[in-house]
Design an enzyme around this catalytic site. Structure first.
Site, mmCIF file in Angstrom:
data_model
loop_
_atom_site.group_PDB
_atom_site.id
_atom_site.type_symbol
_atom_site.label_atom_id
_atom_site.label_comp_id
_atom_site.label_asym_id
_atom_site.label_seq_id
_atom_site.Cartn_x
_atom_site.Cartn_y
_atom_site.Cartn_z
ATOM 1 N N GLY A 47 61.412 -35.883 -4.576
ATOM 2 C CA GLY A 47 62.742 -35.755 -3.983
ATOM 3 C C GLY A 47 63.771 -36.341 -4.921
ATOM 4 N N SER A 48 63.887 -37.664 -4.899
ATOM 5 C CA SER A 48 64.938 -38.319 -5.699
ATOM 6 C C SER A 48 64.759 -38.101 -7.204
ATOM 7 C CB SER A 48 65.015 -39.804 -5.366
ATOM 8 O OG SER A 48 63.739 -40.360 -5.234
ATOM 9 N N ASP A 70 52.800 -37.198 -2.603
ATOM 10 C CA ASP A 70 54.173 -37.209 -2.087
ATOM 11 C C ASP A 70 54.665 -38.638 -1.885
ATOM 12 O OD1 ASP A 70 56.543 -36.658 -0.741
ATOM 13 O OD2 ASP A 70 55.595 -35.808 1.039
ATOM 14 N N GLY A 71 55.728 -38.990 -2.597
ATOM 15 C CA GLY A 71 56.378 -40.279 -2.397
ATOM 16 C C GLY A 71 56.426 -41.122 -3.653
ATOM 17 N N GLY A 72 57.619 -41.395 -4.141
ATOM 18 C CA GLY A 72 57.774 -42.273 -5.310
ATOM 19 C C GLY A 72 57.261 -41.674 -6.602
ATOM 20 N N HIS A 95 55.922 -29.876 5.493
ATOM 21 C CA HIS A 95 55.228 -31.147 5.747
ATOM 22 C C HIS A 95 55.700 -31.678 7.098
ATOM 23 C CE1 HIS A 95 54.756 -35.638 4.291
ATOM 24 N NE2 HIS A 95 53.894 -35.323 5.248
ATOM 25 N N GLY A 119 58.686 -41.039 6.014
ATOM 26 C CA GLY A 119 59.912 -41.264 6.768
ATOM 27 C C GLY A 119 61.177 -41.215 5.929
ATOM 28 N N PHE A 120 61.065 -41.634 4.672
ATOM 29 C CA PHE A 120 62.273 -41.727 3.843
ATOM 30 C C PHE A 120 61.981 -41.355 2.395
ATOM 31 C CE2 PHE A 120 62.451 -44.706 7.313
ATOM 32 C CZ PHE A 120 63.697 -44.466 7.861
ATOM 33 N N GLY A 121 62.987 -40.781 1.752
ATOM 34 C CA GLY A 121 62.900 -40.546 0.317
ATOM 35 C C GLY A 121 63.284 -41.818 -0.428
ATOM 36 N N GLY A 122 63.036 -41.831 -1.731
ATOM 37 C CA GLY A 122 63.523 -42.915 -2.578
ATOM 38 C C GLY A 122 62.746 -44.221 -2.529
ATOM 39 N N MET A 169 60.726 -34.268 10.334
ATOM 40 C CA MET A 169 60.499 -35.587 10.936
ATOM 41 C C MET A 169 61.025 -35.608 12.360
ATOM 42 S SD MET A 169 61.712 -37.960 7.813
ATOM 43 C CE MET A 169 61.047 -37.732 6.162
ATOM 44 N N MET A 181 55.881 -34.293 9.792
ATOM 45 C CA MET A 181 55.677 -35.706 10.153
ATOM 46 C C MET A 181 56.100 -35.828 11.610
ATOM 47 S SD MET A 181 57.086 -37.225 6.578
ATOM 48 C CE MET A 181 57.854 -35.649 6.193
ATOM 49 N N MET A 232 49.910 -39.270 0.936
ATOM 50 C CA MET A 232 51.222 -39.932 0.986
ATOM 51 C C MET A 232 51.152 -41.205 0.160
ATOM 52 S SD MET A 232 53.474 -38.168 2.576
ATOM 53 C CE MET A 232 54.747 -39.424 2.424
ATOM 54 N N SER A 256 61.310 -31.932 -3.030
ATOM 55 C CA SER A 256 61.562 -32.195 -1.611
ATOM 56 C C SER A 256 63.050 -32.122 -1.330
ATOM 57 C CB SER A 256 61.055 -33.589 -1.230
ATOM 58 O OG SER A 256 61.599 -33.933 0.032
ATOM 59 N N HIS A 284 59.392 -28.099 -0.982
ATOM 60 C CA HIS A 284 58.787 -29.016 -0.002
ATOM 61 C C HIS A 284 59.802 -29.296 1.112
ATOM 62 C CE1 HIS A 284 55.813 -32.111 1.114
ATOM 63 N NE2 HIS A 284 56.837 -32.900 1.394
ATOM 64 N N ASP A 309 60.423 -31.281 4.537
ATOM 65 C CA ASP A 309 59.968 -32.436 5.329
ATOM 66 C C ASP A 309 60.542 -32.424 6.743
ATOM 67 O OD1 ASP A 309 58.392 -34.132 3.516
ATOM 68 O OD2 ASP A 309 60.247 -34.279 2.354
#
Ligand code: DX5
Ligand code: ZN
Length: 212
Positions: free
Chosen positions: A195-196, A173-175, A64, A140-143, A35, A66, A135, A6, A31, A33
């Site tokens: 992402g991170s 997607d996410g974490g 993606h 809304g946010f990475g990390g 928003m 959002m 999700m 991402s 990816h 994102d």
């Protein structure tokens, strides 16, 4: 396993170099994102950025959205180079209208579920999808930290896919990171967004390798 970094976690002052570095590091997809500050409490980037980075790689762009009711933007993203467009079941009223439009544009179709949405919300549409995006953080946010309850959801969607003999991909997607990639895979995921866990590291190739 398909790895889709991402670029929300990229250094935007050198976005072009980041894309090339991800490509060389062995990413499978990119990816992207989007928003709108309404569906999620954050604003990222849109189709003009996609247009500029598209020529830098042959990798497929996994967009993606959002965004609340993104119908009028579908064509723009398709023309600017999206290979797959995922929108949120919670963000649109007439899901079938979106499927028809994406088919007409020749873009692959993804449907996403936010963490508080039950699998039942997407169940009626599974046969029209190329991909389901689960999700595993609040969009809304990475990390953010991976929400463990997502694993049951992934397993449930994977079971439904088998029962109905469908072949859509399951993307998470996410974490996502090296510590949980294998349990996510065991639950039935085919595509990992990170992402991170990739762009937050110095060595992208190593980071991608640790997710496979
Ligand atoms: C969050 C985005 C994600 C995000 C993931 O709303 O959809 O794609 O970039 O970031 P990490 O991998 O850092 O959780
Ligand atoms: Zn995303």
């Amino acid at each position: 396993m398909i790895i889709s970094p991402s670029i929300l976690s990229a250094d935007f002052s050198k976005l072009g170099e980041e894309i090339k570095a991800l490509d060389e590091a062995g990413a499978d997809w990119i990816h992207f994102d989007v928003m709108d500050g309404q569906f999620v409490p954050n604003i990222s980037f849109g189709a003009p950025i996609l247009k500029d980075i598209k020529p830098l790689t042959k990798l497929p762009f996994d967009v993606h959205l959002m965004v609340v009711e993104p119908y009028n933007y579908l064509e723009d993203f398709a023309k600017k180079g999206a290979n797959l467009i995922t929108f949120h079941v919670e963000a649109v009223e007439d899901v079938n209208r979106y499927f028809d439009k994406l088919n007409e544009l020749g873009v692959k179709i993804g449907l996403s579920l936010s963490p508080d949405s039950p699998v039942e919300l997407i169940e009626p549409y599974l046969d029209r999808l190329d991909l389901v995006l689960v999700m595993s953080v609040y969009p809304g946010f990475g990390g953010q930290k991976f929400i463990e309850a997502s694993l049951d959801k992934i397993s449930k969607i994977s079971r439904l896919r088998k029962e109905r003999q469908l072949d859509f991909l399951i993307e998470v997607d996410g974490g996502v990171g090296p510590a949980n990639a294998s349990i996510i895979k065991e639950a039935g995921a085919d595509v990992l967004v990170a992402g991170s866990a990739i762009l937050g590291r110095d060595d992208y190739k190593k980071a991608i390798g640790e997710l496979r």
